[in-house]
Write a protein that holds these residues in place. Structure first.
Motif, PDB file in Angstrom:
ATOM      1  N   UNK A   1     -62.058 -15.357 -68.169  1.00 13.50           N
ATOM      2  CA  UNK A   1     -61.534 -14.157 -66.917  1.00 13.50           C
ATOM      3  C   UNK A   1     -60.892 -14.834 -65.905  1.00 13.50           C
ATOM      4  N   UNK A   2     -60.356 -14.255 -65.151  1.00 10.95           N
ATOM      5  CA  UNK A   2     -59.621 -14.663 -63.961  1.00 10.95           C
ATOM      6  C   UNK A   2     -59.757 -14.408 -62.621  1.00 10.95           C
ATOM      7  N   UNK A   3     -59.064 -14.429 -62.237  1.00 11.70           N
ATOM      8  CA  UNK A   3     -59.256 -14.239 -60.014  1.00 11.70           C
ATOM      9  C   UNK A   3     -58.550 -12.964 -60.221  1.00 11.70           C
ATOM     10  N   UNK A   4     -59.194 -12.172 -58.755  1.00 13.07           N
ATOM     11  CA  UNK A   4     -58.806 -10.870 -58.295  1.00 13.07           C
ATOM     12  C   UNK A   4     -58.837 -10.941 -57.334  1.00 13.07           C
ATOM     13  N   UNK A   5     -57.206 -11.109 -57.008  1.00  8.55           N
ATOM     14  CA  UNK A   5     -57.382 -10.898 -55.693  1.00  8.55           C
ATOM     15  C   UNK A   5     -56.354  -9.066 -55.220  1.00  8.55           C
ATOM     16  N   UNK A   6     -56.919  -8.659 -54.073  1.00 10.40           N
ATOM     17  CA  UNK A   6     -57.968  -7.322 -53.114  1.00 10.40           C
ATOM     18  C   UNK A   6     -56.632  -7.729 -51.856  1.00 10.40           C
ATOM     19  N   UNK A   7     -55.887  -6.781 -51.991  1.00 11.10           N
ATOM     20  CA  UNK A   7     -54.635  -6.317 -51.448  1.00 11.10           C
ATOM     21  C   UNK A   7     -54.583  -5.650 -50.887  1.00 11.10           C
ATOM     22  N   UNK A   8     -55.694  -5.037 -50.880  1.00 14.88           N
ATOM     23  CA  UNK A   8     -56.198  -3.557 -49.111  1.00 14.88           C
ATOM     24  C   UNK A   8     -57.189  -3.143 -48.881  1.00 14.88           C
ATOM     25  N   UNK A   9     -57.622  -2.753 -47.877  1.00 15.62           N
ATOM     26  CA  UNK A   9     -58.638  -2.438 -47.559  1.00 15.62           C
ATOM     27  C   UNK A   9     -59.006  -1.364 -48.103  1.00 15.62           C
ATOM     28  N   UNK A  10     -58.854  -0.494 -48.794  1.00 21.74           N
ATOM     29  CA  UNK A  10     -59.656   0.194 -50.068  1.00 21.74           C
ATOM     30  C   UNK A  10     -60.290  -0.453 -50.843  1.00 21.74           C
ATOM     31  N   UNK A  11     -59.788  -1.217 -51.467  1.00 21.06           N
ATOM     32  CA  UNK A  11     -59.316  -2.151 -52.880  1.00 21.06           C
ATOM     33  C   UNK A  11     -61.523  -2.625 -52.580  1.00 21.06           C
ATOM     34  N   UNK A  12     -60.528  -3.965 -51.124  1.00 22.38           N
ATOM     35  CA  UNK A  12     -62.391  -4.511 -51.103  1.00 22.38           C
ATOM     36  C   UNK A  12     -63.655  -3.634 -50.610  1.00 22.38           C
ATOM     37  N   UNK A  13     -63.614  -2.434 -49.611  1.00 19.69           N
ATOM     38  CA  UNK A  13     -64.138  -1.692 -49.384  1.00 19.69           C
ATOM     39  C   UNK A  13     -65.023  -0.748 -50.452  1.00 19.69           C
ATOM     40  N   UNK A  14     -64.650  -0.921 -51.748  1.00 21.52           N
ATOM     41  CA  UNK A  14     -65.026   0.100 -53.009  1.00 21.52           C
ATOM     42  C   UNK A  14     -66.245  -1.710 -54.065  1.00 21.52           C
ATOM     43  N   UNK A  15     -66.111  -2.331 -52.818  1.00 24.19           N
ATOM     44  CA  UNK A  15     -67.318  -3.256 -52.884  1.00 24.19           C
ATOM     45  C   UNK A  15     -68.066  -3.502 -52.499  1.00 24.19           C
ATOM     46  N   UNK A  16     -68.322  -3.058 -51.538  1.00 20.54           N
ATOM     47  CA  UNK A  16     -68.494  -2.913 -50.008  1.00 20.54           C
ATOM     48  C   UNK A  16     -70.195  -1.879 -50.242  1.00 20.54           C
TER      49      UNK A  16
END
Length: 185
Positions: A1-16
């Motif tokens: 498995x690799x690393x996932x780099x999030x590029x915008x707030x909407x993507x990161x918000x999915x984890x919140x």
């Protein structure tokens, strides 16, 4: 498995969402699972875990996977081992900044939980584990470039140590939470 780099707030918000974050951590740590298994593990209902798994899948954090011997059960797995982001990139919007702030507070909460769990467990641990555990803090002067270099060295060294200890029966799961933040003065 690799690393996932999030590029915008909407993507990161999915984890919140706390349940989403806990489910993603469980899938990363323990491997594929069904919504029903995750519901039992986190004392919630299958509808909730199914919804949150679909939301994580929408943003590419998890995916369905076939599991041998279970042709009809829908198993989910984490797509990446870690999630990273650049604060300036995701923080370009208020929504992204709020999501990054929330994630940092969750990571600090994990440290607090780990300290409390260690304090409860230490009477049953061998002395070498009691001595190895701990929290450190220091205040140093670094440039942003040096702090980024420190992060790179830390993760490189950690990867080397994980590989070295992978087959060692004496190895245990260890929670590591690190931080580096500039001070106002």
């Amino acid at each position: 498995m690799s690393e996932r780099e999030v590029h915008d707030g909407q993507e990161l918000k999915a984890l919140t969402h706390p349940l989403r974050l806990r489910m993603l951590a469980a899938l990363r740590e323990d491997g594929p699972s069904t919504a029903t298994e995750l519901a039992r593990r986190f004392a919630t209902d299958t509808g909730a875990t199914s919804y949150h798994l679909r939301k994580l899948a929408q943003y590419g954090f998890v995916e369905e996977v076939a599991v041998e011997g279970h042709p009809r059960a829908r198993h989910w797995q984490a797509v990446h081992k870690t999630t990273t982001w650049k604060n300036t990139e995701v923080g370009a919007t208020g929504e992204g900044r709020a999501a990054a702030d929330w994630m940092r507070r969750q990571q600090a909460g994990i440290l607090q939980s780990d300290v409390e769990a260690f304090e409860q467990l230490q009477d049953s641990l061998p002395p070498e584990w009691i001595d190895a555990a701990g929290v450190g803090d220091m205040l140093v002067k670094l440039t942003a470039e040096s702090l980024n270099e420190l992060w790179d060295r830390f993760y490189s060294d950690l990867d080397e140590l994980k590989a070295r200890d992978a087959g060692n029966d004496a190895a245990r799961r260890v929670s590591i939470v690190v931080g580096g933040f500039p001070r106002a003065s």
